[in-house]
Enzyme design. Sequence first.
Site, PDB file in Angstrom:
ATOM      1  N   ASP A 197       0.874  -1.171   0.000  1.00  0.00           N
ATOM      2  CA  ASP A 197       0.000   0.000   0.000  1.00  0.00           C
ATOM      3  C   ASP A 197       0.915   1.227   0.000  1.00  0.00           C
ATOM      4  OD1 ASP A 197      -1.603   2.146   0.557  1.00  0.00           O
ATOM      5  OD2 ASP A 197      -2.646   1.238   2.259  1.00  0.00           O
ATOM      6  N   LYS A 226      -2.285  12.110  -2.445  1.00  0.00           N
ATOM      7  CA  LYS A 226      -1.252  12.528  -1.478  1.00  0.00           C
ATOM      8  C   LYS A 226      -0.032  13.040  -2.263  1.00  0.00           C
ATOM      9  CE  LYS A 226      -2.979   9.631   2.223  1.00  0.00           C
ATOM     10  NZ  LYS A 226      -3.875   8.550   1.836  1.00  0.00           N
TER      11      LYS A 226
HETATM   12  C1  LIG Z   1      -1.350   3.868   3.751  1.00  0.00           C
HETATM   13  C2  LIG Z   1      -2.760   4.325   3.552  1.00  0.00           C
HETATM   14  N1  LIG Z   1      -3.643   3.504   2.960  1.00  0.00           N
HETATM   15  C3  LIG Z   1      -4.921   3.846   2.767  1.00  0.00           C
HETATM   16  C4  LIG Z   1      -5.382   5.083   3.155  1.00  0.00           C
HETATM   17  C5  LIG Z   1      -6.853   5.375   3.012  1.00  0.00           C
HETATM   18  O1  LIG Z   1      -7.134   6.300   2.083  1.00  0.00           O
HETATM   19  P1  LIG Z   1      -8.581   7.038   2.095  1.00  0.00           P
HETATM   20  O2  LIG Z   1      -8.519   8.021   3.206  1.00  0.00           O
HETATM   21  O3  LIG Z   1      -8.630   7.642   0.731  1.00  0.00           O
HETATM   22  O4  LIG Z   1      -9.616   5.973   2.295  1.00  0.00           O
HETATM   23  C6  LIG Z   1      -4.519   5.988   3.749  1.00  0.00           C
HETATM   24  C7  LIG Z   1      -5.016   7.323   4.151  1.00  0.00           C
HETATM   25  O5  LIG Z   1      -4.454   8.084   4.834  1.00  0.00           O
HETATM   26  C8  LIG Z   1      -3.165   5.599   3.961  1.00  0.00           C
HETATM   27  O6  LIG Z   1      -2.290   6.406   4.580  1.00  0.00           O
END
Ligand SMILES: Cc1ncc(COP(=O)(O)O)c(C=O)c1O
Length: 414
Positions: A197, A226
């Site tokens: 991720d 981001k």
């Molecule tokens: C590593 C990671 N994965 C997933 C997400 C989730 O993204 P969203 O807020 O768009 O659902 C975030 C959000 O901060 C994140 O930092």
Amino acid sequence: MKNLKQQDPKIYEIIKREEKRQKEGLELIASENYVTPAVLEAMGSILTNKYSEGYPGKRYYGGNEVIDQAENLAIDRAKKLFGAEHVNVQPLSGSPANLAVYMALLKPGDKVLGFSLDQGGHLSHGHPLNFSGLLYTIIPYFVDKKTEEIDMDEVERIALKEKPKMILAGFSAYSRSMDWKRFKQIADKIGAFTFADIAHIAGLIAGGQIDSPVPYFDVVSTTTHKTLRGPRGAMIMSKAQFAQAINRAVFPGVQGGPHDHINAAKAVAFGEALKPSFKTYTAQIIKNAKSLSDALQKRGYRIVSGGTDNHLMLVDVFGSKGVTGKEAEHALEIAQISINKNMIPFDPRKPMDPSGIRVGTPALTTRGMKEKHMETVAEFIDRGIKNKDSETELKNLRKDVKDFAIKFPVPGIK
Ligand SMILES: Cc1ncc(COP(=O)(O)O)c(C=O)c1O
């Protein structure tokens, strides 16, 4: 926005106030950024009027010949940007993208090895109230207590013992590089799927600044808003063999119709990230983060793991100055400096009032700030924390923050 102003002055005024806040304040939330006017225009376009359940060439609704072109463009550009074999650009945000990955690779109850949430992992990596923690058996791995970096020997030891079905590498609050190759080697020893991720660091990877998991991992998800500096949303990349499982998991597994205006804006952002100027931008994000980390250390703040390799850092404000993360967040908010309270590894305090704060440089770098400006930013942060109990000093600081911030234009705001 003359139509909005006339028809709905309340919302118009709210947007204007938020414009002012974004312009006059310093944005150091590590997950935020400012998109370009071109991305904003695509997001605000009439593409929002369309429904297009399904995938290009195979839709459940008519009239998608134009929409197909936008989605295909987003896919092609993402493939080029990351060298991915397969891309699905439809996930509405990071958490639903991750849900689709779990659904594609696992059955409820399966074991997942993921980075401990209180040390930098994300909610969707196993929080007990999140789908991930509710539906799957999460086994955490940790950082080494001394170095505060992920201990890959420990990851291997746990993996060999627990034999998870999937190994998840990724984070929301970790400032060091991930050893993608080693994760893959460990997974291969036990026949586990690999899932990265890269929500936070996708822009830095696209800009060629840090290593990519895409060549090694089975599946890689990312948000697009981001460091990648696109619209709010996400995408999933994978090896070709997982393409069908991923597509089915996104639709009809998790979602209905895609957000076509957002997918077009993703295409615009990927186009921007393919330009040489994005390399320069992402290199500057890291230079700024290192400068900010040095400048804070000079002022007596302990940076978790001693520094940063990416766009963010964790500052142990409680250990350094006896001020809690919550107190620091509140004081800096009065001065219009946005950061967030954050747990630090092995934090003796609670999540709602932890020892640390997380700060990041993507948004300030978009405004054109360079290393020398990070000295000023560190000075402002230090002043805010030192004067946390003085409303007068914090208001003075707010004025200085504004005078400094407005010298750096925010894209899309006049
Ligand atoms: C590593 C990671 N994965 C997933 C997400 C989730 O993204 P969203 O807020 O768009 O659902 C975030 C959000 O901060 C994140 O930092």
